[in-house]
Scaffold this motif. Sequence first.
Motif, mmCIF file in Angstrom:
data_model
loop_
_atom_site.group_PDB
_atom_site.id
_atom_site.type_symbol
_atom_site.label_atom_id
_atom_site.label_comp_id
_atom_site.label_asym_id
_atom_site.label_seq_id
_atom_site.Cartn_x
_atom_site.Cartn_y
_atom_site.Cartn_z
ATOM 1 N N THR A 174 0.831 -1.209 0.000
ATOM 2 C CA THR A 174 0.000 0.000 0.000
ATOM 3 C C THR A 174 0.866 1.260 0.000
ATOM 4 O O THR A 174 2.064 1.219 0.305
ATOM 5 N N ASP A 175 0.232 2.390 -0.280
ATOM 6 C CA ASP A 175 0.947 3.664 -0.222
ATOM 7 C C ASP A 175 1.453 3.960 1.189
ATOM 8 O O ASP A 175 2.452 4.667 1.363
ATOM 9 N N THR A 176 0.770 3.427 2.205
ATOM 10 C CA THR A 176 1.219 3.654 3.575
ATOM 11 C C THR A 176 2.515 2.903 3.892
ATOM 12 O O THR A 176 3.151 3.207 4.904
ATOM 13 N N ASP A 177 2.918 1.979 3.042
ATOM 14 C CA ASP A 177 4.240 1.379 3.225
ATOM 15 C C ASP A 177 5.312 2.465 3.197
ATOM 16 O O ASP A 177 6.278 2.426 3.972
ATOM 17 N N ASN A 178 5.146 3.426 2.302
ATOM 18 C CA ASN A 178 6.111 4.516 2.196
ATOM 19 C C ASN A 178 5.821 5.671 3.153
ATOM 20 O O ASN A 178 6.741 6.289 3.687
#
Length: 304
Positions: A174-178
Amino acid sequence: MTQHYSIGTPGKPWGDAEKLQWRAQQSKQRDYVDDVVRRIDHLREQFDVETYGELNYDERSFPLFVVRSRNWHVDRPTVLVTGGVHGYETSGVHGALYFLETEAVNHLARFNIIVAPCLSPWGYETINRWNPDAIDPNRSFVSNSPAQETALIMKYLKQHKIAPSVHVDLHETTDTDNSEFRPALAAREGTTNDNWNIPDGFYLVADSSRQQAEFQRAIIETVKPVTHIAPADEDGCLIGAPMIQEGVIEYDAKPLGLCMGMTDAKFVTTTEVYPDSPNTNPVECVDAQVAAVRGALEFAADKC
């Protein structure tokens, strides 16, 4: 791009105080009982449902469930499906449940099926990668695991002598990984974070010690009609790892403590769905997870 996290001192690993500070910032955002346990209860007419343990944290206790084929045959190969190892990866949890609700009955004549839909319910409720002790369950499938989430499922499989021939572990990138999880990891470890390129689409992570290229390819082909497959980046990689065939990278699972390394299954893979893509939606993400399991079983049906 390098990011500094809000907790801790750059370059210095977290101690207990920082971990407690991190934990204090987490809050419940959805409900494990409403979203997961109630759906498991509806499966009791067709499957055996067992509690394999309970997570006990200061504020809450969470019962943990596996859903199993009712008529277990020792002479049939066994399929293990795991979801919610990272609780925030929503389609992994709901894909495991939807597989049981729709697709699993089509494979009961060939396989024993056992599904653990949500290994990390606290992470599911708080939308977190870690457990409350700031431990990543998907780096903790090791002897004397520090994570309750992994220790309990490993103990259950060992006690019941369950040795799967097929294991599909359902995940998301997901974008929340980054934006959250990689910066938090670097802060916890006292290292520098460099974000990776988030692949736009579905991909698989194979175990380099038992790659089974045709098995991985069969899953990709089954998923293609459901959602798009992630292309490699400009370096020929997905999340920094070389793409070894369309939509597939590989890790050495057991040394890394990954969930797909906890058994000696001949056919094993980790799915990765990208729910933040403008080219997909939550229903399609869940359908892709189910398609991946179906593709794995169809390939393995006459090879186990």
